[in-house]
Motif scaffolding. Sequence first.
Motif, PDB file in Angstrom:
ATOM      1  N   ARG A  36       0.815  -1.215   0.000  1.00  0.00           N
ATOM      2  CA  ARG A  36       0.000   0.000   0.000  1.00  0.00           C
ATOM      3  C   ARG A  36       0.849   1.265   0.000  1.00  0.00           C
ATOM      4  O   ARG A  36       0.421   2.311  -0.486  1.00  0.00           O
ATOM      5  CB  ARG A  36      -0.942   0.007   1.211  1.00  0.00           C
ATOM      6  CG  ARG A  36      -1.904  -1.164   1.203  1.00  0.00           C
ATOM      7  CD  ARG A  36      -2.973  -1.019   2.263  1.00  0.00           C
ATOM      8  NE  ARG A  36      -3.869  -2.169   2.261  1.00  0.00           N
ATOM      9  CZ  ARG A  36      -5.020  -2.215   2.923  1.00  0.00           C
ATOM     10  NH1 ARG A  36      -5.390  -1.178   3.658  1.00  0.00           N
ATOM     11  NH2 ARG A  36      -5.776  -3.285   2.867  1.00  0.00           N
ATOM     12  N   GLU A  37       2.031   1.195   0.601  1.00  0.00           N
ATOM     13  CA  GLU A  37       2.961   2.323   0.617  1.00  0.00           C
ATOM     14  C   GLU A  37       2.332   3.597   1.184  1.00  0.00           C
ATOM     15  O   GLU A  37       2.594   4.706   0.726  1.00  0.00           O
ATOM     16  CB  GLU A  37       3.499   2.589  -0.800  1.00  0.00           C
ATOM     17  CG  GLU A  37       4.269   1.408  -1.369  1.00  0.00           C
ATOM     18  CD  GLU A  37       4.756   1.663  -2.785  1.00  0.00           C
ATOM     19  OE1 GLU A  37       4.223   2.578  -3.447  1.00  0.00           O
ATOM     20  OE2 GLU A  37       5.660   0.943  -3.230  1.00  0.00           O
ATOM     21  N   GLY A  38       1.449   3.427   2.178  1.00  0.00           N
ATOM     22  CA  GLY A  38       0.850   4.586   2.826  1.00  0.00           C
ATOM     23  C   GLY A  38      -0.257   5.254   2.052  1.00  0.00           C
ATOM     24  O   GLY A  38      -0.757   6.307   2.469  1.00  0.00           O
ATOM     25  N   ASN A  39      -0.660   4.661   0.923  1.00  0.00           N
ATOM     26  CA  ASN A  39      -1.721   5.268   0.111  1.00  0.00           C
ATOM     27  C   ASN A  39      -3.100   4.936   0.675  1.00  0.00           C
ATOM     28  O   ASN A  39      -3.307   3.880   1.290  1.00  0.00           O
ATOM     29  CB  ASN A  39      -1.639   4.761  -1.328  1.00  0.00           C
ATOM     30  CG  ASN A  39      -0.382   5.231  -2.028  1.00  0.00           C
ATOM     31  OD1 ASN A  39      -0.102   6.421  -2.054  1.00  0.00           O
ATOM     32  ND2 ASN A  39       0.377   4.300  -2.596  1.00  0.00           N
ATOM     33  N   HIS A  40      -4.064   5.836   0.428  1.00  0.00           N
ATOM     34  CA  HIS A  40      -5.454   5.628   0.832  1.00  0.00           C
ATOM     35  C   HIS A  40      -6.378   6.174  -0.245  1.00  0.00           C
ATOM     36  O   HIS A  40      -5.997   7.054  -1.009  1.00  0.00           O
ATOM     37  CB  HIS A  40      -5.754   6.312   2.175  1.00  0.00           C
ATOM     38  CG  HIS A  40      -4.891   5.835   3.291  1.00  0.00           C
ATOM     39  ND1 HIS A  40      -3.808   6.562   3.750  1.00  0.00           N
ATOM     40  CD2 HIS A  40      -4.935   4.696   4.031  1.00  0.00           C
ATOM     41  CE1 HIS A  40      -3.228   5.896   4.728  1.00  0.00           C
ATOM     42  NE2 HIS A  40      -3.895   4.767   4.930  1.00  0.00           N
ATOM     43  N   ALA A  54       3.706  -0.451 -24.556  1.00  0.00           N
ATOM     44  CA  ALA A  54       2.326  -0.357 -24.077  1.00  0.00           C
ATOM     45  C   ALA A  54       2.270  -0.249 -22.561  1.00  0.00           C
ATOM     46  O   ALA A  54       2.996  -0.937 -21.842  1.00  0.00           O
ATOM     47  CB  ALA A  54       1.525  -1.575 -24.533  1.00  0.00           C
ATOM     48  N   THR A  55       1.413   0.626 -22.076  1.00  0.00           N
ATOM     49  CA  THR A  55       1.166   0.771 -20.646  1.00  0.00           C
ATOM     50  C   THR A  55      -0.333   0.872 -20.407  1.00  0.00           C
ATOM     51  O   THR A  55      -1.110   1.124 -21.327  1.00  0.00           O
ATOM     52  CB  THR A  55       1.857   2.033 -20.073  1.00  0.00           C
ATOM     53  OG1 THR A  55       1.330   3.188 -20.741  1.00  0.00           O
ATOM     54  CG2 THR A  55       3.360   1.968 -20.255  1.00  0.00           C
ATOM     55  N   ALA A  56      -0.722   0.642 -19.170  1.00  0.00           N
ATOM     56  CA  ALA A  56      -2.127   0.787 -18.795  1.00  0.00           C
ATOM     57  C   ALA A  56      -2.200   1.336 -17.380  1.00  0.00           C
ATOM     58  O   ALA A  56      -1.247   1.200 -16.602  1.00  0.00           O
ATOM     59  CB  ALA A  56      -2.850  -0.549 -18.883  1.00  0.00           C
ATOM     60  N   THR A  57      -3.306   1.963 -17.072  1.00  0.00           N
ATOM     61  CA  THR A  57      -3.519   2.485 -15.722  1.00  0.00           C
ATOM     62  C   THR A  57      -4.631   1.698 -15.062  1.00  0.00           C
ATOM     63  O   THR A  57      -5.746   1.614 -15.583  1.00  0.00           O
ATOM     64  CB  THR A  57      -3.891   3.976 -15.764  1.00  0.00           C
ATOM     65  OG1 THR A  57      -2.822   4.712 -16.359  1.00  0.00           O
ATOM     66  CG2 THR A  57      -4.141   4.503 -14.360  1.00  0.00           C
ATOM     67  N   CYS A  58      -4.326   1.098 -13.924  1.00  0.00           N
ATOM     68  CA  CYS A  58      -5.310   0.301 -13.183  1.00  0.00           C
ATOM     69  C   CYS A  58      -5.696   1.038 -11.901  1.00  0.00           C
ATOM     70  O   CYS A  58      -4.851   1.218 -11.019  1.00  0.00           O
ATOM     71  CB  CYS A  58      -4.731  -1.056 -12.838  1.00  0.00           C
ATOM     72  SG  CYS A  58      -4.332  -2.081 -14.262  1.00  0.00           S
ATOM     73  N   PRO A  59      -6.941   1.459 -11.767  1.00  0.00           N
ATOM     74  CA  PRO A  59      -7.368   2.125 -10.533  1.00  0.00           C
ATOM     75  C   PRO A  59      -7.652   1.113  -9.426  1.00  0.00           C
ATOM     76  O   PRO A  59      -8.286   0.082  -9.666  1.00  0.00           O
ATOM     77  CB  PRO A  59      -8.653   2.848 -10.960  1.00  0.00           C
ATOM     78  CG  PRO A  59      -9.192   2.011 -12.080  1.00  0.00           C
ATOM     79  CD  PRO A  59      -8.003   1.420 -12.784  1.00  0.00           C
ATOM     80  N   VAL A  60      -7.151   1.365  -8.232  1.00  0.00           N
ATOM     81  CA  VAL A  60      -7.401   0.491  -7.084  1.00  0.00           C
ATOM     82  C   VAL A  60      -7.944   1.336  -5.934  1.00  0.00           C
ATOM     83  O   VAL A  60      -7.722   2.546  -5.874  1.00  0.00           O
ATOM     84  CB  VAL A  60      -6.123  -0.252  -6.637  1.00  0.00           C
ATOM     85  CG1 VAL A  60      -5.600  -1.125  -7.751  1.00  0.00           C
ATOM     86  CG2 VAL A  60      -5.051   0.733  -6.198  1.00  0.00           C
ATOM     87  N   LEU A  61      -8.661   0.695  -5.018  1.00  0.00           N
ATOM     88  CA  LEU A  61      -9.257   1.389  -3.875  1.00  0.00           C
ATOM     89  C   LEU A  61      -8.695   0.823  -2.583  1.00  0.00           C
ATOM     90  O   LEU A  61      -8.824  -0.377  -2.312  1.00  0.00           O
ATOM     91  CB  LEU A  61     -10.778   1.243  -3.897  1.00  0.00           C
ATOM     92  CG  LEU A  61     -11.539   1.888  -2.732  1.00  0.00           C
ATOM     93  CD1 LEU A  61     -11.291   3.387  -2.679  1.00  0.00           C
ATOM     94  CD2 LEU A  61     -13.038   1.606  -2.842  1.00  0.00           C
TER      95      LEU A  61
END
Length: 264
Positions: A36-40, A54-61
Amino acid sequence: MLALFLTDEVGDVEVSARGVTARTDDEGYFTLPLPREGNHGWVDVGVRIAGDEATATCPVLIPQPTAQFVIVSDIDDTMLQTGAYSLAKNLWTSLTGNISTRRVFEDAIRFVGALSAQGRNPVYYVSSSPWNMYHFLSSIFDRSGLVKGPKFLRDLGISKTQFITGTHGDHKGASIDALLAANPELPHVLLGDTGQHDAFVYRDAIIRHPGRIAAVILREPGPGPDEESLAAMKEIEKTGVLLLHAPNFEGFAPQVVAHIDALG
């Protein structure tokens, strides 16, 4: 709708994010367990394919530090009007509906919104719908105003070992297990319906994880629960987990919050 299933799978390629790597399976799916590295809250994770631009962005909660509990909800006939308790009705609704005609239950929008408390408590959606439906379902949810949350959908592709990868119960149970493992400090509230054996799946999750699940809420679509579902619901009540069930979710939110507050 049919076009959603006309996909070109890319298997056995290496993907990476934040120093963690994985390989895609036969159907092109991958899992990257990241610290998590301190993310919220909502975090965008950049994913790169090895040897490719190629790259992609994956949103996480990631739950907020102030979260009181985690909400895990089924989709069909719990949030989205589908008729999944009837195979014929389910197929007709799924194949003939579109983003503008499919409807999310109004009481579900209010109920999940109240439980979420403006994003304080995270919401995750677990469904046996195939991953091909991801953007379709996301568009319907966004259009309705339903609380945004990551979706744990199912791979219906053909693998080397089985025709359809995993069963309805196995997929939901494994997704619930993953969420419980990722959030060991928080109680969980499970939302579902009596039309697709959610009572059995949730009962089994309670048995596997005693003390982790605070409440089970079930919508009763169509003819309501059959005798086997009623038996599973009685078993849930015997564990001490709060069980609420009705044709809709009206009036349930205060009861759930009060119950969790009482648990401390």
